[in-house]
Design an enzyme around this catalytic site. Structure first.
Site, PDB file in Angstrom:
ATOM      1  N   GLY A   1       2.658   3.797   1.359  1.00 22.73           N
ATOM      2  CA  GLY A   1       3.265   4.062   2.657  1.00 22.73           C
ATOM      3  C   GLY A   1       3.809   5.458   2.806  1.00 22.73           C
ATOM      4  O   GLY A   1       4.115   5.898   3.915  1.00 22.73           O
TER       5      GLY A   1
ATOM      6  N   ARG B   1      -2.301  -1.026  -9.788  1.00 26.48           N
ATOM      7  CA  ARG B   1      -1.160  -1.882 -10.070  1.00 26.48           C
ATOM      8  C   ARG B   1      -1.590  -3.350 -10.154  1.00 26.48           C
ATOM      9  O   ARG B   1      -2.691  -3.708  -9.721  1.00 26.48           O
ATOM     10  CB  ARG B   1      -0.117  -1.730  -8.949  1.00 26.48           C
ATOM     11  CG  ARG B   1       0.237  -0.270  -8.647  1.00 26.48           C
ATOM     12  CD  ARG B   1       0.648  -0.104  -7.180  1.00 26.48           C
ATOM     13  NE  ARG B   1       0.816   1.309  -6.824  1.00 26.48           N
ATOM     14  CZ  ARG B   1       1.966   1.968  -6.882  1.00 26.48           C
ATOM     15  NH1 ARG B   1       3.064   1.340  -7.251  1.00 26.48           N
ATOM     16  NH2 ARG B   1       2.041   3.235  -6.554  1.00 26.48           N
TER      17      ARG B   1
ATOM     18  N   GLY C   1       0.815  -1.211   0.000  1.00 28.78           N
ATOM     19  CA  GLY C   1       0.000   0.000   0.000  1.00 28.78           C
ATOM     20  C   GLY C   1       0.845   1.257   0.000  1.00 28.78           C
ATOM     21  O   GLY C   1       2.067   1.225   0.119  1.00 28.78           O
TER      22      GLY C   1
ATOM     23  N   ASP D   1       6.929   4.379 -10.602  1.00 35.03           N
ATOM     24  CA  ASP D   1       7.833   4.171  -9.470  1.00 35.03           C
ATOM     25  C   ASP D   1       9.300   4.135  -9.884  1.00 35.03           C
ATOM     26  O   ASP D   1       9.915   3.076 -10.005  1.00 35.03           O
ATOM     27  CB  ASP D   1       7.444   2.921  -8.677  1.00 35.03           C
ATOM     28  CG  ASP D   1       6.178   3.155  -7.862  1.00 35.03           C
ATOM     29  OD1 ASP D   1       5.857   4.323  -7.594  1.00 35.03           O
ATOM     30  OD2 ASP D   1       5.505   2.181  -7.501  1.00 35.03           O
TER      31      ASP D   1
ATOM     32  N   GLY E   1       7.193   7.826   6.047  1.00 35.45           N
ATOM     33  CA  GLY E   1       6.246   8.382   5.085  1.00 35.45           C
ATOM     34  C   GLY E   1       6.764   9.576   4.307  1.00 35.45           C
ATOM     35  O   GLY E   1       6.005  10.206   3.560  1.00 35.45           O
TER      36      GLY E   1
ATOM     37  N   ASP F   1       3.965  -4.802  -7.451  1.00 34.74           N
ATOM     38  CA  ASP F   1       3.340  -3.562  -6.988  1.00 34.74           C
ATOM     39  C   ASP F   1       3.890  -2.347  -7.725  1.00 34.74           C
ATOM     40  O   ASP F   1       3.396  -1.230  -7.528  1.00 34.74           O
ATOM     41  CB  ASP F   1       3.521  -3.387  -5.482  1.00 34.74           C
ATOM     42  CG  ASP F   1       4.977  -3.442  -5.049  1.00 34.74           C
ATOM     43  OD1 ASP F   1       5.579  -4.517  -5.197  1.00 34.74           O
ATOM     44  OD2 ASP F   1       5.513  -2.425  -4.582  1.00 34.74           O
ATOM     45  N   ASN F   2       4.884  -2.553  -8.607  1.00 33.18           N
ATOM     46  CA  ASN F   2       5.435  -1.465  -9.414  1.00 33.18           C
ATOM     47  C   ASN F   2       5.115  -1.629 -10.888  1.00 33.18           C
ATOM     48  O   ASN F   2       5.800  -1.041 -11.735  1.00 33.18           O
ATOM     49  CB  ASN F   2       6.951  -1.374  -9.232  1.00 33.18           C
ATOM     50  CG  ASN F   2       7.348  -0.913  -7.834  1.00 33.18           C
ATOM     51  OD1 ASN F   2       6.572  -0.262  -7.157  1.00 33.18           O
ATOM     52  ND2 ASN F   2       8.543  -1.268  -7.415  1.00 33.18           N
TER      53      ASN F   2
ATOM     54  N   ARG G   1       2.840  13.929  -8.318  1.00 32.56           N
ATOM     55  CA  ARG G   1       2.918  12.986  -9.435  1.00 32.56           C
ATOM     56  C   ARG G   1       1.553  12.841 -10.101  1.00 32.56           C
ATOM     57  O   ARG G   1       0.527  12.780  -9.426  1.00 32.56           O
ATOM     58  CB  ARG G   1       3.412  11.631  -8.940  1.00 32.56           C
ATOM     59  CG  ARG G   1       3.597  10.611 -10.048  1.00 32.56           C
ATOM     60  CD  ARG G   1       4.430   9.437  -9.605  1.00 32.56           C
ATOM     61  NE  ARG G   1       3.728   8.510  -8.735  1.00 32.56           N
ATOM     62  CZ  ARG G   1       4.273   7.397  -8.244  1.00 32.56           C
ATOM     63  NH1 ARG G   1       5.536   7.101  -8.529  1.00 32.56           N
ATOM     64  NH2 ARG G   1       3.576   6.598  -7.465  1.00 32.56           N
TER      65      ARG G   1
END
Length: 472
Positions: A88, A179, A86, A254, A122, A244-245, A172
């Site tokens: 982060g 994803r 998730g 990413d 974070g 996840d990327n 961004r």
């Protein structure tokens, strides 16, 4: 300033995100605003650079219409399954709808802790923020599908990694931040309702007209085959191709330990955390297939987990190879000036690449050097190029305008690692001039501008950057 938000993701089941405001920072300051991208989004760039806009970019103010969330996802990281990852250190402010009706996520990266931070702070420090800004905007100028950098700001706070660094936030923009790992997160929880809702959402948002999860899988496979072939044709190494990327939209996402090769070798690795070369340059197509197989597995609860569905998904995955090969060959043909197809073209390209690897030839400069006869200078032993050149000249003689083809397929400028590092080191001392100069030059990567001749040079041995690092 009212931003044109319409937040469709927050209308999905709330089990796949957490509502979370950015964590304010002490003293935000502007580094850069991407004026052309702001205009594309229908946002006033002057407002973005104002104190009010900078406050929004830093996370100190939430604009009207935003619905800030941290998205949940899972993923395979270097092949190991992690059931909950998730956002982060990122907050999705919402989705901006442009004047022509296109939809883009607006996210703040480095916006503070979320429930997914996993003991992290974070935050982001200025190095990874500037790296992603430079490289993602360069990729966009090179014609590669990518997330974009709208702005970068400082926070007036210190971030601790291996040393204390000044903090920063990147604004961004993406077609979406959904994803492969987003689907994995839901499938692992056997939440068929949310899985179907997300599938329908992605089809409507990214691939309208495809038929159900099988059609979506086929569309994502094709998009990733095109994307990775573009990476390969530019010597780009993502560095951390975890599931996840990998964006469902087919955009590059990413930019952590990413890099463009200077000297060509298929086994090149830059990422400091890739100890065994899993994500080396030459492995990227195979890793893309591996990741897509995980996506196919996540879709099975919707497609039916019996043999016919598994066979259909497997067949779709097997088509990746042909799709990638066709795209790779088209792009590398163009790189050596070939607009037509002949049977021996693949062997001609592979021979050049193998000699480049043996001779430590600069990837970008070699291909661009085919324009003006300087390619041989990139070889430690130029005779190794001469033997290939004879076959190439015989083949390229059958082309109508090979120089135009070469020029359009081969950039003069890439964001070379040592130049990116130079910009970061200067910024750490408060000097953003190298950062701004590099961005301005990379906005026109195919131009032959004498003012940027130094940015085209390969690094000297003492300038080489052999390792790149993740911002966390």
């Amino acid at each position: 300033m009212t931003l044109p938000f319409d937040n469709s993701y927050t209308r999905l089941p709330d089990r796949i995100f957490v509502r979370q405001n950015p964590v304010p920072v002490r003293a935000p300051g502007l580094i850069a605003v991407n004026r052309s991208l702001a205009e594309r989004l229908g946002i006033d760039a002057d407002w973005l650079g104002s104190p009010e806009g900078v406050s929004v970019l830093a996370g100190n103010a939430v604009p009207e219409g935003a619905e800030p969330i941290a998205q949940a996802y899972a993923g395979h990281q270097f092949g190991g399954w992690v059931p909950q990852l998730g956002d982060g250190r990122a907050i999705l402010l919402g989705e901006v709808v442009t004047p022509d009706g296109a939809r883009y996520d607006l996210q703040l990266k480095g916006a503070g802790q979320t429930p997914f931070s996993r003991r992290g702070d974070g935050r982001a420090w200025i190095g990874p923020v500037l790296r992603e800004y430079i490289v993602s905007e360069a990729m966009a100028a090179l014609g590669v599908p990518t997330t974009r950098a709208l702005a970068a700001v400082t926070t007036g706070e210190t971030v601790y990694r291996e040393a204390p660094f000044p903090g920063a936030v990147l604004a961004r923009v993406a077609a979406s931040h959904i994803r492969v790992g987003t689907f994995q997160f839901i499938a692992a929880r056997k939440d068929t309702e949310a899985l179907k809702a997300l599938t329908d959402h992605v089809i409507a948002r990214h691939y309208p007209g495809v038929d159900g999860p099988m059609g979506l899988l086929e569309a994502v496979i094709a998009a990733q085959a095109r994307l990775v072939a573009k990476w390969m044709s530019l010597g780009f190494i993502h560095g951390v191709m975890n599931t996840d990327n990998m964006a469902i939209s087919g955009e590059t996402i990413d930019y952590g330990p990413c890099a463009f090769m200077d000297f060509y070798h298929p086994n090149t690795v830059f990422s400091s955390i890739d100890q065994h070369g899993r994500y080396a340059y030459s492995n990227q197509p195979q890793i893309a297939v591996w990741n897509l197989a995980q996506l196919a597995s996540a879709f099975l609860p919707l497609m039916g987990e019996e043999a016919p569905a598994i066979e259909a998904a497997t067949a779709a995955l097997h088509r990746f190879g042909d799709l990638f090969e066709a795209e790779w060959l088209a792009r590398f043909r163009a790189k050596i000036g070939l607009a037509t197809e002949e049977e021996g073209d693949g062997a001609l390209i592979e021979t050049l690449l193998s000699r480049m690897a043996l001779q430590r030839a600069d990837f970008t400069r070699t291909f661009r050097g085919l324009l003006d006869g300087t390619a041989r200078e990139e070889f430690e032993e130029p005779e190794a190029f001469d033997a290939w050149e004879r076959d190439w000249k015989a083949r390229v003689a059958r082309e109508k305008d090979p120089k135009a083809t070469i020029r359009s397929a081969n950039p003069a400028l890439i964001p070379r690692n040592h130049r990116v590092e130079e910009a970061i080191q200067a910024a750490l001392g408060g000097d953003y001039a190298p950062f701004h100069r590099l961005n301005a030059a990379l906005a026109r990567p195919y131009a032959d501008d004498p003012a940027h001749a130094d940015l085209r040079l390969s690094p000297r041995p003492e300038e080489e950057v052999r390792r790149t690092f993740c911002g966390t």
